[in-house]
Motif scaffolding. Sequence first.
Motif, mmCIF file in Angstrom:
data_model
loop_
_atom_site.group_PDB
_atom_site.id
_atom_site.type_symbol
_atom_site.label_atom_id
_atom_site.label_comp_id
_atom_site.label_asym_id
_atom_site.label_seq_id
_atom_site.Cartn_x
_atom_site.Cartn_y
_atom_site.Cartn_z
ATOM 1 N N GLN A 144 52.151 30.613 52.535
ATOM 2 C CA GLN A 144 51.056 30.405 51.475
ATOM 3 C C GLN A 144 50.206 29.378 52.333
ATOM 4 O OE1 GLN A 144 49.409 31.808 49.761
ATOM 5 N NE2 GLN A 144 50.503 31.454 47.777
ATOM 6 N N ARG A 145 50.276 28.725 53.271
ATOM 7 C CA ARG A 145 49.713 27.663 54.150
ATOM 8 C C ARG A 145 48.713 28.621 55.013
ATOM 9 N NH1 ARG A 145 50.991 21.864 54.320
ATOM 10 N NH2 ARG A 145 52.646 21.650 52.791
ATOM 11 N N ILE A 146 49.588 29.765 55.586
ATOM 12 C CA ILE A 146 48.705 30.675 56.320
ATOM 13 C C ILE A 146 47.802 31.177 55.760
ATOM 14 C CG2 ILE A 146 48.860 32.740 57.750
ATOM 15 C CD1 ILE A 146 51.821 31.911 58.278
ATOM 16 N N GLY A 147 47.916 31.746 54.447
ATOM 17 C CA GLY A 147 46.979 32.074 53.687
ATOM 18 C C GLY A 147 45.733 31.362 53.276
ATOM 19 N N ILE A 148 46.060 29.989 53.074
ATOM 20 C CA ILE A 148 44.986 29.079 52.867
ATOM 21 C C ILE A 148 44.062 28.876 54.154
ATOM 22 C CG2 ILE A 148 44.580 26.764 52.554
ATOM 23 C CD1 ILE A 148 47.057 26.596 50.756
ATOM 24 N N ALA A 149 44.696 28.720 55.190
ATOM 25 C CA ALA A 149 44.128 28.882 56.606
ATOM 26 C C ALA A 149 43.242 30.150 56.909
ATOM 27 C CB ALA A 149 45.198 28.833 57.772
ATOM 28 N N ARG A 150 43.580 31.208 56.374
ATOM 29 C CA ARG A 150 42.723 32.449 56.611
ATOM 30 C C ARG A 150 41.561 32.282 55.530
ATOM 31 N NH1 ARG A 150 45.383 37.992 54.736
ATOM 32 N NH2 ARG A 150 45.425 36.669 52.876
ATOM 33 N N ALA A 151 41.615 31.768 54.221
ATOM 34 C CA ALA A 151 40.675 31.407 53.564
ATOM 35 C C ALA A 151 39.653 30.600 53.976
ATOM 36 C CB ALA A 151 41.218 31.014 52.060
ATOM 37 N N LEU A 152 40.296 29.484 54.902
ATOM 38 C CA LEU A 152 39.408 28.414 55.200
ATOM 39 C C LEU A 152 38.561 28.909 56.626
ATOM 40 C CD1 LEU A 152 41.797 25.314 55.199
ATOM 41 C CD2 LEU A 152 39.607 25.840 53.517
ATOM 42 N N ALA A 153 38.833 29.817 57.233
ATOM 43 C CA ALA A 153 38.460 30.369 58.358
ATOM 44 C C ALA A 153 36.813 30.677 58.477
ATOM 45 C CB ALA A 153 39.191 31.512 58.941
ATOM 46 N N VAL A 154 36.382 31.067 57.282
ATOM 47 C CA VAL A 154 34.791 31.284 57.294
ATOM 48 C C VAL A 154 34.109 30.169 56.577
ATOM 49 C CG1 VAL A 154 35.077 33.925 57.525
ATOM 50 C CG2 VAL A 154 35.643 33.020 55.518
ATOM 51 N N ALA A 155 34.841 29.030 56.076
ATOM 52 C CA ALA A 155 34.113 27.828 55.378
ATOM 53 C C ALA A 155 33.497 28.478 54.208
ATOM 54 C CB ALA A 155 33.131 27.285 56.570
ATOM 55 N N PRO A 156 34.523 29.003 53.290
ATOM 56 C CA PRO A 156 33.830 29.416 51.862
ATOM 57 C C PRO A 156 33.182 28.383 51.093
ATOM 58 C CG PRO A 156 36.227 29.261 51.719
ATOM 59 C CD PRO A 156 35.743 28.911 53.513
ATOM 60 N N LYS A 157 32.523 28.746 50.247
ATOM 61 C CA LYS A 157 31.984 27.799 49.140
ATOM 62 C C LYS A 157 33.080 27.825 47.798
ATOM 63 C CE LYS A 157 27.011 28.490 50.227
ATOM 64 N NZ LYS A 157 25.525 28.855 49.880
ATOM 65 N N LEU A 158 33.587 28.862 47.597
ATOM 66 C CA LEU A 158 34.662 29.007 46.557
ATOM 67 C C LEU A 158 35.954 29.375 47.145
ATOM 68 C CD1 LEU A 158 35.056 28.901 43.485
ATOM 69 C CD2 LEU A 158 34.196 31.090 43.277
ATOM 70 N N ILE A 159 36.966 28.905 46.823
ATOM 71 C CA ILE A 159 38.587 29.462 47.051
ATOM 72 C C ILE A 159 38.803 29.723 45.801
ATOM 73 C CG2 ILE A 159 40.680 29.161 47.600
ATOM 74 C CD1 ILE A 159 39.673 27.718 49.974
ATOM 75 N N ILE A 160 39.295 31.167 45.330
ATOM 76 C CA ILE A 160 39.924 31.762 44.175
ATOM 77 C C ILE A 160 41.300 31.648 44.372
ATOM 78 C CG2 ILE A 160 40.406 33.360 42.375
ATOM 79 C CD1 ILE A 160 37.361 34.110 43.167
ATOM 80 N N ALA A 161 42.192 30.751 43.840
ATOM 81 C CA ALA A 161 43.529 30.685 43.867
ATOM 82 C C ALA A 161 44.098 31.484 42.977
ATOM 83 C CB ALA A 161 44.128 29.000 44.194
ATOM 84 N N ASP A 162 44.793 32.564 43.087
ATOM 85 C CA ASP A 162 45.395 33.386 42.203
ATOM 86 C C ASP A 162 46.896 33.213 41.890
ATOM 87 O OD1 ASP A 162 45.642 35.174 40.007
ATOM 88 O OD2 ASP A 162 45.084 37.058 41.246
ATOM 89 N N GLU A 163 47.168 32.412 40.910
ATOM 90 C CA GLU A 163 48.787 32.262 40.917
ATOM 91 C C GLU A 163 49.294 31.725 42.306
ATOM 92 O OE1 GLU A 163 50.358 31.732 38.227
ATOM 93 O OE2 GLU A 163 49.327 33.178 36.619
ATOM 94 N N ALA A 164 48.418 31.024 42.891
ATOM 95 C CA ALA A 164 48.690 30.946 44.443
ATOM 96 C C ALA A 164 50.141 30.023 44.636
ATOM 97 C CB ALA A 164 47.622 30.193 45.176
ATOM 98 N N VAL A 165 50.653 29.347 43.538
ATOM 99 C CA VAL A 165 51.950 28.428 44.014
ATOM 100 C C VAL A 165 52.934 29.038 43.024
ATOM 101 C CG1 VAL A 165 50.392 26.433 44.806
ATOM 102 C CG2 VAL A 165 51.284 26.594 42.291
ATOM 103 N N SER A 166 52.775 29.888 42.023
ATOM 104 C CA SER A 166 53.716 30.216 41.280
ATOM 105 C C SER A 166 54.942 30.797 41.677
ATOM 106 C CB SER A 166 53.273 31.399 39.972
ATOM 107 O OG SER A 166 52.792 32.499 40.719
ATOM 108 N N ALA A 167 54.856 31.269 42.928
ATOM 109 C CA ALA A 167 56.191 32.083 43.653
ATOM 110 C C ALA A 167 56.925 31.119 44.353
ATOM 111 C CB ALA A 167 55.584 33.343 44.259
ATOM 112 N N LEU A 168 56.393 29.848 44.245
ATOM 113 C CA LEU A 168 57.014 28.641 45.213
ATOM 114 C C LEU A 168 57.946 27.863 44.433
ATOM 115 C CD1 LEU A 168 53.924 27.916 47.199
ATOM 116 C CD2 LEU A 168 55.349 29.378 47.809
#
Length: 287
Positions: A162-186
């Motif tokens: 999931q940290r890799i998924g967050i790193a991928r999201a950060l790669a383009v310096a977004p203004k908005l991150i949508i975390a869709d149940e991003a921790v429910s499987a952990l």
Amino acid sequence: MTEPLLRAENLVKEFTVSGNGILGRTGRFRAVDDVSLEVAEGETLALVGESGSGKSTTARLIARLIDTTSGTIEFAGRAVHALTGKALHAFRSEVQVVFQDPYSSLNPKHTVERIVTAPLVYQRRPIPGGARAYTGALMERVGLNPDHATRFPAQFSGGQAQRIGIARALAVAPKLIIADEAVSALDVSVQAQVINLLRELQDEEGFSCLFIAHDLAVVRQIATRVAVMNSGRIVETGERDQVFGEPRHDYTRRLLAAVPRIRPEWDEARRRNEQARLDRERAVAEQ
């Protein structure tokens, strides 16, 4: 008053449902029904509700992963619901999604380096310092070993993936991150780590976050404001402490009542607010 980064108004999403039985009739199912919400710059709006309430469909509408049946979406002053071609292509670099299951959202055949730099490649943007260095820097930022950039998703734990998924999201310096149940499987302990990471990154980068969840204990840790969704509609929106301490809607109260009593301060806050309400009513009656 500062304009919100994101404003969605009167969103509707209907799906065609195939009928069963001898007649085999089809119908229309309204998964999102007249939903309106706003997200300010730098804040975290948590969209909460039970499974099937329409939360994830709303998130996908906002990210333009699916199209609306009706309604409008404005992002940084642009009509997102009307974007096409290059304009829609550019919008996707400003809004990134972190999905629920990291293993299903990360290509198992690609290395971390290729996964993390994929948004930049998709946007046809240069990779600062080269793919290896850029990936390593992002992996460090999310608490991973930069030397593991050549590994594959299956070689990481769920929290690491999931940290890799967050790193991928950060790669383009977004203004908005949508975390869709991003921790429910952990696991619970890993959930806390990922939540803390998101908060730290948000403080550093200043991005806004639309946090989709059904777990109110998690929501309380990260949300600035909370919108409660039930059967495709938003039934209550308010500041986090107000929603948790003095919920206005019956559905919100039922959600809170179902939370295991691992946080007694919630009960105490509700007790104090209920007592204050009774005191106000008594004072009015005595006037």
